[in-house]
Write an enzyme that holds these catalytic residues in place. Structure first.
Site, PDB file in Angstrom:
ATOM      1  N   LYS A  44       0.822  -1.216   0.000  1.00 39.25           N
ATOM      2  CA  LYS A  44       0.000   0.000   0.000  1.00 39.25           C
ATOM      3  C   LYS A  44       0.853   1.262   0.000  1.00 39.25           C
ATOM      4  O   LYS A  44       0.502   2.247  -0.624  1.00 39.25           O
ATOM      5  CB  LYS A  44      -0.972  -0.001   1.183  1.00 39.25           C
ATOM      6  N   LYS A  95      -3.801 -11.435  -5.932  1.00 39.95           N
ATOM      7  CA  LYS A  95      -5.036 -11.544  -5.138  1.00 39.95           C
ATOM      8  C   LYS A  95      -6.149 -10.712  -5.779  1.00 39.95           C
ATOM      9  O   LYS A  95      -5.895  -9.609  -6.270  1.00 39.95           O
ATOM     10  CB  LYS A  95      -4.717 -10.990  -3.742  1.00 39.95           C
ATOM     11  N   LYS A 125     -10.176  -4.886  -5.498  1.00 36.87           N
ATOM     12  CA  LYS A 125     -10.887  -3.897  -6.315  1.00 36.87           C
ATOM     13  C   LYS A 125      -9.931  -2.896  -6.950  1.00 36.87           C
ATOM     14  O   LYS A 125     -10.286  -2.214  -7.898  1.00 36.87           O
ATOM     15  CB  LYS A 125     -11.963  -3.198  -5.498  1.00 36.87           C
TER      16      LYS A 125
HETATM   17  P1  TYM Z   1     -10.546  -5.736   4.117  1.00 31.79           P
HETATM   18  O1  TYM Z   1     -11.605  -4.707   4.316  1.00 31.79           O
HETATM   19  O2  TYM Z   1      -9.456  -5.441   3.137  1.00 31.79           O
HETATM   20  O3  TYM Z   1     -11.184  -7.104   3.694  1.00 31.79           O
HETATM   21  C1  TYM Z   1     -12.267  -7.689   4.392  1.00 31.79           C
HETATM   22  C2  TYM Z   1     -12.073  -9.197   4.452  1.00 31.79           C
HETATM   23  O4  TYM Z   1     -12.017  -9.752   3.137  1.00 31.79           O
HETATM   24  C3  TYM Z   1     -10.878 -10.585   3.022  1.00 31.79           C
HETATM   25  N1  TYM Z   1     -10.397 -10.569   1.611  1.00 31.79           N
HETATM   26  C4  TYM Z   1     -10.195 -11.665   0.872  1.00 31.79           C
HETATM   27  N2  TYM Z   1     -10.366 -12.978   1.153  1.00 31.79           N
HETATM   28  C5  TYM Z   1     -10.078 -13.879   0.183  1.00 31.79           C
HETATM   29  N3  TYM Z   1      -9.632 -13.520  -1.066  1.00 31.79           N
HETATM   30  C6  TYM Z   1      -9.447 -12.209  -1.391  1.00 31.79           C
HETATM   31  N4  TYM Z   1      -9.027 -11.877  -2.615  1.00 31.79           N
HETATM   32  C7  TYM Z   1      -9.739 -11.223  -0.399  1.00 31.79           C
HETATM   33  N5  TYM Z   1      -9.667  -9.863  -0.368  1.00 31.79           N
HETATM   34  C8  TYM Z   1     -10.086  -9.483   0.870  1.00 31.79           C
HETATM   35  C9  TYM Z   1      -9.861  -9.977   3.982  1.00 31.79           C
HETATM   36  O5  TYM Z   1      -8.866 -10.903   4.348  1.00 31.79           O
HETATM   37  C10 TYM Z   1     -10.751  -9.580   5.136  1.00 31.79           C
HETATM   38  O6  TYM Z   1     -10.963 -10.669   6.010  1.00 31.79           O
HETATM   39  N6  TYM Z   1      -7.629  -5.002   8.105  1.00 31.79           N
HETATM   40  C11 TYM Z   1      -8.851  -5.618   7.638  1.00 31.79           C
HETATM   41  C12 TYM Z   1     -10.088  -5.164   8.384  1.00 31.79           C
HETATM   42  C13 TYM Z   1     -10.005  -5.215   9.859  1.00 31.79           C
HETATM   43  C14 TYM Z   1     -10.156  -6.381  10.670  1.00 31.79           C
HETATM   44  C15 TYM Z   1     -10.063  -5.919  12.015  1.00 31.79           C
HETATM   45  C16 TYM Z   1     -10.371  -7.736  10.380  1.00 31.79           C
HETATM   46  C17 TYM Z   1      -9.823  -4.173  10.706  1.00 31.79           C
HETATM   47  N7  TYM Z   1      -9.866  -4.577  11.993  1.00 31.79           N
HETATM   48  C18 TYM Z   1     -10.175  -6.814  13.068  1.00 31.79           C
HETATM   49  C19 TYM Z   1     -10.473  -8.623  11.455  1.00 31.79           C
HETATM   50  C20 TYM Z   1     -10.376  -8.158  12.777  1.00 31.79           C
HETATM   51  C21 TYM Z   1      -9.048  -5.278   6.181  1.00 31.79           C
HETATM   52  O7  TYM Z   1      -8.548  -4.292   5.687  1.00 31.79           O
HETATM   53  O8  TYM Z   1      -9.907  -6.122   5.527  1.00 31.79           O
END
Ligand code: TYM
Length: 323
Positions: A112, A191, A194
């Protein structure tokens, strides 16, 4: 007593089937078996400096989408992170227990910051994520694979905080499913995300968009290998997420017999993905037609989460020696 489960998602634009298959499907499926806390993490989204009006709208949209997917605010605590300011406070109190070296090693920070610049928010983001998790004594955290490194950090933070200040936090464990890493449809080495055009199927995509993205999905195989190509593996993982067992079995058998036509697999996927998306999109639209109701749901979530966060903060401060 049910185990405590905590997870979060950023309100940063349209969610895609990677988010759903990797994480949100587990949220929905596990609601009845765990004591669940789900948050829309708008503080996290600030790291990419979204336009204020976009962030506000996307936060509501994300809440609506979670509910449309089956997250039931009556059966879990569904809240918006910024409504619980204790998360930011805990972030600060945890920061002495994390080193710059640990944060520099985070893969997501490297990716990022290459694209968006090295702001401090992006660097310290995993500390805030640890606060989200440790605040509620999560035992399990369902996430996609890209979050596992952050979760490992949360475990380390809990351990070193407890060693310094006495038992305060529970060490969380990640909960991964088979679809923990859905790959980009147009580039199965990366991966699904978006931020890569053509890589994702958005949960709000219409039939024309879904059809175009799946038909264009890369299926190339290495002529020197007899292993299933990464693109086909990915299509099968998506098929398993959206189709019934019998259909999956039929296509697996065709593959084993060397009879699989990729075009047939893709048409099946288009049909089953759309059969899933259509009612979700309908539910989403009707929720978005009543933003006042969504705001009420958010307020209810705040009411449930805030006292728990406040009690945890009192303990954390006491254990640290704050007066
Ligand atoms: P975020 O918002 O990027 O994504 C949300 C969830 O989707 C999963 N994900 C995927 N899983 C499989 N294949 C993919 N291509 C894919 N892209 C996204 C992510 O692994 C995630 O589970 N930091 C986190 C949000 C967060 C969080 C937390 C999660 C903040 N605090 C506490 C758990 C516990 C994030 O940016 O996810």
């Amino acid at each position: 007593m049910q185990k405590r489960l905590v997870s979060g998602i950023q309100p940063s634009g349209t969610l895609h089937i990677g988010n759903y298959l990797g994480a949100l499907k587990q949220w929905v499926d596990l609601q009845n078996y765990y004591d669940c806390f789900f948050s829309v993490v708008d503080y996290h989204a600030l790291t990419l400096k979204p336009k204020p009006e976009d962030l506000r709208q996307q936060t509501l949209e994300t809440v609506a989408m979670l509910i449309a997917l089956g997250v039931d605010p009556k059966n879990c605590v569904l809240f918006v992170q910024s409504q619980i300011p204790e998360h930011a406070e805990l972030n600060w109190l945890l920061s002495p227990f994390v080193t710059v070296g640990q944060l520099n090693r985070m893969t997501q920070y490297k990716e990022k910051s290459d694209r968006h610049g090295q702001n401090i928010g992006l660097l310290t983001y995993p500390v805030l994520m640890a606060a989200d998790i440790l605040m509620y004594d999560a035992q399990v955290v369902p996430v996609g694979e890209d979050q596992v490194q952050h979760l490992e950090l949360a475990r380390e933070v809990a351990r070193s905080f407890n060693a310094h200040a006495g038992q305060t936090f529970t060490e969380p464990k990640p909960l991964l499913n088979k679809a923990a890493r859905i790959m980009a449809l147009n580039d199965p080495k990366r991966k699904m995300s978006k931020s890569i055009a053509g890589s994702a199927i958005g949960l709000l995509d219409d039939e024309a968009a879904v059809t175009a993205t799946i038909r264009r999905a890369v299926t190339d195989s290495d002529p020197n290998s007899n292993k299933m190509s990464p693109g086909i593996v990915n299509l099968f993982t998506i098929l398993e997420g959206f189709s019934d067992e019998e259909t999956v079995k039929k296509f697996q058998e065709k593959y084993q017999d060397g009879q699989l036509k990729y075009s047939e697999l893709k048409e099946q996927l288009i049909e089953d993905v759309m059969a899933f998306l259509k009612p979700v999109q309908k539910g989403y639209q009707s929720l978005m037609a009543h933003p006042d109701k969504l705001e009420l749901i958010i307020a209810e979530g705040t009411k449930k989460a805030r006292p728990i966060a406040a009690a945890k903060m009192a303990l954390v401060k006491k254990n640290l020696g704050l007066i």
